[in-house]
Design a protein around this motif. Structure first.
Motif, PDB file in Angstrom:
ATOM      1  N   LEU A 199       0.838  -1.204   0.000  1.00 31.55           N
ATOM      2  CA  LEU A 199       0.000   0.000   0.000  1.00 31.55           C
ATOM      3  C   LEU A 199       0.871   1.252   0.000  1.00 31.55           C
ATOM      4  O   LEU A 199       0.681   2.148  -0.829  1.00 31.55           O
ATOM      5  N   ALA A 200       1.841   1.323   0.928  1.00 28.25           N
ATOM      6  CA  ALA A 200       2.717   2.494   0.977  1.00 28.25           C
ATOM      7  C   ALA A 200       3.560   2.595  -0.290  1.00 28.25           C
ATOM      8  O   ALA A 200       3.807   3.692  -0.811  1.00 28.25           O
ATOM      9  N   ARG A 201       3.976   1.452  -0.803  1.00 28.19           N
ATOM     10  CA  ARG A 201       4.772   1.452  -2.030  1.00 28.19           C
ATOM     11  C   ARG A 201       3.956   1.990  -3.205  1.00 28.19           C
ATOM     12  O   ARG A 201       4.459   2.770  -4.025  1.00 28.19           O
ATOM     13  N   ARG A 202       2.678   1.588  -3.283  1.00 30.32           N
ATOM     14  CA  ARG A 202       1.825   2.067  -4.372  1.00 30.32           C
ATOM     15  C   ARG A 202       1.623   3.580  -4.250  1.00 30.32           C
ATOM     16  O   ARG A 202       1.678   4.307  -5.253  1.00 30.32           O
ATOM     17  N   ILE A 203       1.360   4.068  -3.038  1.00 32.00           N
ATOM     18  CA  ILE A 203       1.179   5.510  -2.856  1.00 32.00           C
ATOM     19  C   ILE A 203       2.412   6.260  -3.334  1.00 32.00           C
ATOM     20  O   ILE A 203       2.320   7.235  -4.090  1.00 32.00           O
ATOM     21  N   SER A 204       3.582   5.807  -2.924  1.00 35.66           N
ATOM     22  CA  SER A 204       4.833   6.466  -3.297  1.00 35.66           C
ATOM     23  C   SER A 204       5.038   6.447  -4.812  1.00 35.66           C
ATOM     24  O   SER A 204       5.422   7.456  -5.415  1.00 35.66           O
ATOM     25  N   ASP A 205       4.744   5.311  -5.437  1.00 32.37           N
ATOM     26  CA  ASP A 205       4.935   5.187  -6.887  1.00 32.37           C
ATOM     27  C   ASP A 205       3.994   6.112  -7.653  1.00 32.37           C
ATOM     28  O   ASP A 205       4.391   6.754  -8.636  1.00 32.37           O
ATOM     29  N   VAL A 206       2.739   6.191  -7.228  1.00 38.45           N
ATOM     30  CA  VAL A 206       1.763   7.027  -7.926  1.00 38.45           C
ATOM     31  C   VAL A 206       2.122   8.507  -7.796  1.00 38.45           C
ATOM     32  O   VAL A 206       2.019   9.268  -8.772  1.00 38.45           O
ATOM     33  N   LEU A 207       2.558   8.918  -6.627  1.00 36.82           N
ATOM     34  CA  LEU A 207       2.902  10.329  -6.428  1.00 36.82           C
ATOM     35  C   LEU A 207       4.038  10.784  -7.338  1.00 36.82           C
ATOM     36  O   LEU A 207       4.189  11.978  -7.610  1.00 36.82           O
ATOM     37  N   ALA A 208       4.814   9.810  -7.842  1.00 42.44           N
ATOM     38  CA  ALA A 208       5.974  10.149  -8.679  1.00 42.44           C
ATOM     39  C   ALA A 208       5.692  10.049 -10.176  1.00 42.44           C
ATOM     40  O   ALA A 208       6.574  10.351 -10.983  1.00 42.44           O
ATOM     41  N   ILE A 209       4.478   9.647 -10.582  1.00 39.64           N
ATOM     42  CA  ILE A 209       4.201   9.432 -12.012  1.00 39.64           C
ATOM     43  C   ILE A 209       4.354  10.720 -12.815  1.00 39.64           C
ATOM     44  O   ILE A 209       5.034  10.768 -13.828  1.00 39.64           O
ATOM     45  N   ASP A 210       3.698  11.780 -12.384  1.00 38.24           N
ATOM     46  CA  ASP A 210       3.738  13.061 -13.113  1.00 38.24           C
ATOM     47  C   ASP A 210       3.617  14.184 -12.086  1.00 38.24           C
ATOM     48  O   ASP A 210       2.525  14.730 -11.879  1.00 38.24           O
ATOM     49  N   PRO A 211       4.711  14.546 -11.426  1.00 37.47           N
ATOM     50  CA  PRO A 211       4.646  15.506 -10.317  1.00 37.47           C
ATOM     51  C   PRO A 211       4.020  16.844 -10.668  1.00 37.47           C
ATOM     52  O   PRO A 211       3.435  17.500  -9.794  1.00 37.47           O
ATOM     53  N   GLY A 212       4.112  17.277 -11.912  1.00 37.69           N
ATOM     54  CA  GLY A 212       3.581  18.593 -12.271  1.00 37.69           C
ATOM     55  C   GLY A 212       2.103  18.618 -12.562  1.00 37.69           C
ATOM     56  O   GLY A 212       1.508  19.695 -12.677  1.00 37.69           O
ATOM     57  N   ALA A 213       1.479  17.456 -12.696  1.00 40.07           N
ATOM     58  CA  ALA A 213       0.053  17.397 -13.040  1.00 40.07           C
ATOM     59  C   ALA A 213      -0.813  17.632 -11.807  1.00 40.07           C
ATOM     60  O   ALA A 213      -0.399  17.437 -10.668  1.00 40.07           O
ATOM     61  N   GLY A 214      -2.054  18.039 -12.048  1.00 41.54           N
ATOM     62  CA  GLY A 214      -2.987  18.288 -10.960  1.00 41.54           C
ATOM     63  C   GLY A 214      -3.459  17.013 -10.308  1.00 41.54           C
ATOM     64  O   GLY A 214      -3.832  16.051 -10.991  1.00 41.54           O
ATOM     65  N   GLY A 265     -11.624  25.485  -6.426  1.00 40.28           N
ATOM     66  CA  GLY A 265     -11.309  26.044  -7.732  1.00 40.28           C
ATOM     67  C   GLY A 265      -9.840  26.041  -8.100  1.00 40.28           C
ATOM     68  O   GLY A 265      -9.481  26.497  -9.192  1.00 40.28           O
ATOM     69  N   ARG A 266      -8.957  25.530  -7.233  1.00 37.87           N
ATOM     70  CA  ARG A 266      -7.523  25.513  -7.523  1.00 37.87           C
ATOM     71  C   ARG A 266      -6.980  24.089  -7.426  1.00 37.87           C
ATOM     72  O   ARG A 266      -7.403  23.309  -6.581  1.00 37.87           O
ATOM     73  N   TRP A 267      -6.012  23.787  -8.293  1.00 35.04           N
ATOM     74  CA  TRP A 267      -5.415  22.462  -8.325  1.00 35.04           C
ATOM     75  C   TRP A 267      -4.127  22.418  -7.494  1.00 35.04           C
ATOM     76  O   TRP A 267      -3.304  23.330  -7.561  1.00 35.04           O
ATOM     77  N   THR A 268      -3.975  21.350  -6.734  1.00 32.61           N
ATOM     78  CA  THR A 268      -2.728  21.013  -6.048  1.00 32.61           C
ATOM     79  C   THR A 268      -2.089  19.869  -6.821  1.00 32.61           C
ATOM     80  O   THR A 268      -2.767  18.884  -7.151  1.00 32.61           O
ATOM     81  N   ASN A 313     -11.482  18.091   5.242  1.00 31.46           N
ATOM     82  CA  ASN A 313     -11.326  17.847   3.808  1.00 31.46           C
ATOM     83  C   ASN A 313     -10.583  18.993   3.132  1.00 31.46           C
ATOM     84  O   ASN A 313     -11.190  19.925   2.594  1.00 31.46           O
ATOM     85  N   THR A 314      -9.253  18.941   3.164  1.00 30.60           N
ATOM     86  CA  THR A 314      -8.412  19.896   2.457  1.00 30.60           C
ATOM     87  C   THR A 314      -7.227  19.138   1.872  1.00 30.60           C
ATOM     88  O   THR A 314      -6.860  18.065   2.373  1.00 30.60           O
ATOM     89  N   PRO A 315      -6.574  19.664   0.834  1.00 35.21           N
ATOM     90  CA  PRO A 315      -5.413  18.976   0.259  1.00 35.21           C
ATOM     91  C   PRO A 315      -4.280  18.757   1.255  1.00 35.21           C
ATOM     92  O   PRO A 315      -3.631  17.705   1.231  1.00 35.21           O
ATOM     93  N   VAL A 316      -4.032  19.712   2.143  1.00 34.10           N
ATOM     94  CA  VAL A 316      -2.931  19.541   3.084  1.00 34.10           C
ATOM     95  C   VAL A 316      -3.238  18.424   4.088  1.00 34.10           C
ATOM     96  O   VAL A 316      -2.328  17.717   4.541  1.00 34.10           O
ATOM     97  N   GLN A 317      -4.513  18.234   4.408  1.00 30.87           N
ATOM     98  CA  GLN A 317      -4.886  17.129   5.293  1.00 30.87           C
ATOM     99  C   GLN A 317      -4.682  15.788   4.589  1.00 30.87           C
ATOM    100  O   GLN A 317      -4.237  14.814   5.199  1.00 30.87           O
ATOM    101  N   VAL A 318      -5.016  15.739   3.295  1.00 32.48           N
ATOM    102  CA  VAL A 318      -4.773  14.514   2.532  1.00 32.48           C
ATOM    103  C   VAL A 318      -3.282  14.194   2.497  1.00 32.48           C
ATOM    104  O   VAL A 318      -2.867  13.053   2.728  1.00 32.48           O
ATOM    105  N   ALA A 319      -2.449  15.201   2.234  1.00 35.03           N
ATOM    106  CA  ALA A 319      -1.001  14.994   2.189  1.00 35.03           C
ATOM    107  C   ALA A 319      -0.463  14.547   3.544  1.00 35.03           C
ATOM    108  O   ALA A 319       0.434  13.694   3.626  1.00 35.03           O
ATOM    109  N   THR A 320      -0.994  15.113   4.614  1.00 32.79           N
ATOM    110  CA  THR A 320      -0.583  14.709   5.967  1.00 32.79           C
ATOM    111  C   THR A 320      -0.934  13.247   6.225  1.00 32.79           C
ATOM    112  O   THR A 320      -0.119  12.472   6.735  1.00 32.79           O
ATOM    113  N   PHE A 321      -2.149  12.877   5.876  1.00 34.51           N
ATOM    114  CA  PHE A 321      -2.617  11.506   6.020  1.00 34.51           C
ATOM    115  C   PHE A 321      -1.713  10.534   5.261  1.00 34.51           C
ATOM    116  O   PHE A 321      -1.260   9.516   5.797  1.00 34.51           O
ATOM    117  N   LEU A 322      -1.379  10.872   4.011  1.00 31.93           N
ATOM    118  CA  LEU A 322      -0.515  10.008   3.210  1.00 31.93           C
ATOM    119  C   LEU A 322       0.891   9.948   3.795  1.00 31.93           C
ATOM    120  O   LEU A 322       1.540   8.894   3.769  1.00 31.93           O
TER     121      LEU A 322
END
Length: 511
Positions: free
Chosen positions: A19-34, A40-43, A75-84
């Motif tokens: 699970l952690a390996r998959r999360i790490s791999d996905v986050l690295a696929i296209d770092p510049g994409a939304g 109304g704003r993309w992280t 429910n905010t992007p920074v909370q999602v990043a913290t959780f991950l």
């Protein structure tokens, strides 16, 4: 399933767990994409990955031998990043709901004795009193997390068994929420499937999902993880709001959406048209019962089938649900069912002695969720249920909520379904109150649709040919809004307090 390598007590080796390996791999696929659109704003995926890495390092530095990390989840992007980030560290996320009322949340945090608590500045200043805890303040993914209080963690007990990923709050429908330990293996099975099916995407998904379930609830956790592991960008809503949700549907045209029953009813009774929801091919719905009448009305209005399911925090996910194929073949004959067992799951209905009662007999439901792995024990529930010869499951109510009125058993779910079929009723909650003569009697809290009217006498007359006399509530209180849990269920604890005291008592926060 291969067991993850263990390092320190309570800590898995995140480098080896899939699970952690998959999360790490996905986050690295296209770092510049939304990755996440919020307000109304993309992280970007890269911003999520960068912040998650900082959290991972903080957990390693301050977590000690018991890396339980309390997160005041919103429910905010920074909370999602913290959780991950906590998952990438191999630690355990302890879900804390900052919206339960300040006094209750302070007591919750005090009793947890966590080595680390993370949240926004406002939440932390209002809710965290103990200075023996390392406090980490987060603001947004562009601002580094700040350790505002550093405390030694050696005296903090390890309260989680090894391999636990999340100590997840239940919905708290009938009482104070409790925490259920969900392991990394359970989460991996729920969002990745079996190891033989586990293939990391090579590119990001072209579709955009919508997540409106709260992160503090199991539905929000699974929706978030499902999007992350599938490399699917998504719109994150702070909560379900009809206008914001509809705008996201029109803009991003998802083919599938997930709505709790309360949201299904809000969409059904809105001014939205088939054109507004033209992209949607299926709606999935869980966390609470949805009547067959509402499901049929939704399909009739929008041309979209509603697939209900059955899940619980205790199961680590779903155990039964409708598929599109089953819906096409069986819905007319099996309407009202929550579907058949998911692949690998088992279900049975037992009597008071624990014996299987067989097809079409009512009893207590027991399940063996697939995510618990082979050889797992049966998990007892308090749900009254029946399973037919074709394996379709009907949930008939909770045995522990049955109201015994003068010797007759009243199932609140039956009363709720009948009352919510009234054209003026948006939602209702049914509980039992003590009655000196009959032992107990059902009462109803009712929320009307905007612009609609109905009196208690109107409701009694409507129910008179739909329920037995002993099932009709003795009191109907019409309120502006029914108090609800984060998952959208009626908060029966607040409903009880209302009928006992004449007012709501939610600590000053939204329920």
């Amino acid at each position: 399933m291969t067991e993850p390598l263990m390092t320190e007590p309570g800590l898995i080796d995140a480098r080896t767990h899939r699970l952690a390996r998959r999360i790490s791999d996905v986050l690295a696929i296209d770092p510049g994409a939304g990755a996440i659109e919020f307000d109304g704003r993309w992280t970007s995926w890269g911003q999520i990955a960068g912040f998650a890495t900082q959290i991972k390092e903080l957990v390693g530095e301050h977590g000690g031998d018991a890396p339980q990390v309390g997160i005041l989840l919103r429910n905010t992007p920074v909370q999602v990043a913290t959780f991950l980030g906590v998952l990438l560290s191999g630690g355990c996320v302890v879900a804390i709901n900052p919206s339960r009322g300040d006094s209750r949340t302070r007591e919750d945090i005090r009793n947890l004795t966590l080595p680390i608590v993370i949240g926004t500045a406002d939440d932390l200043s209002n809710l965290v009193e103990e200075q023996s805890t390392t406090v980490v303040t987060i603001a947004d993914v562009a601002t580094a997390p700040v350790v505002t209080t550093a405390a030694a963690s050696s005296g903090v007990p390890d309260q989680s068994p090894p391999g636990v990923a999340i100590r997840m709050l239940t919905s708290g429908t009938t009482g104070p929420p409790k925490r259920i330990d969900l392991t990394y293996d359970m989460l991996a099975h729920s969002v990745l499937g079996t190891e033989s099916d586990d293939r990391t995407p090579q590119t990001l998904s072209s579709g955009v999902a919508i997540v409106n379930a709260p992160l503090v609830h199991i539905g929000g956790v699974f929706r978030t993880l499902q999007c992350i592991v599938a490399a699917r960008p998504y719109v994150l809503l702070p909560r379900f709001d009809l206008d914001s949700w509809a705008d996201a549907v029109r803009l991003y045209r998802p083919r599938a959406v997930s709505l709790v029953p309360t949201a299904v009813r809000m969409v059904l009774h809105s001014e939205l048209s088939r054109d507004d929801l033209a992209s949607i091919r299926v709606v999935t719905s869980g966390t609470a019962p949805l009547s067959a009448e509402d499901a049929d009305a939704f399909t009739a209005k929008f041309g979209i089938p509603v697939l209900t399911s059955y899940a619980a925090t205790e199961f680590g996910g779903g155990v039964a649900g409708w598929t599109l194929d089953d819906h096409r073949l069986y819905w007319t004959a099996k309407r009202g069912s929550v579907g058949r067992a998911n692949p690998g799951a088992q279900m049975r209905v037992v009597d008071d002695s624990g014996e299987d009662v067989g097809p079409d007999r009512v009893g207590l439901l027991e399940v063996r969720p697939a995510q618990l792995g082979p050889g797992a024990d049966w998990v007892a529930t308090t749900d009254l249920a029946r399973i037919d010869a074709d394996g379709f499951l009907w949930i008939l109510g909770r045995a522990d909520q049955a109201i015994i009125r003068g010797g007759f058993k009243v199932i609140p779910e039956d009363v709720r379904a009948a009352l919510e079929s009234h054209p003026s009723v948006e939602g209702c909650a049914i509980i039992g109150l003590p009655d000196q003569r009959l032992g107990a009697a059902p009462v109803a809290m009712v929320e009307l649709r905007t612009g609609s009217t109905a009196t208690p006498d109107d409701l009694v007359e409507y129910l008179s040919d739909r329920l037995a006399r002993y099932e009709i509530p003795t009191r109907f209180d019409i309120v502006d809004a029914i108090p609800r849990t984060p998952s959208g269920k009626a908060d029966l604890g607040e409903v009880h307090r209302y009928f006992e005291t004449g007012h709501f008592d939610n600590g000053g926060d939204d329920v």
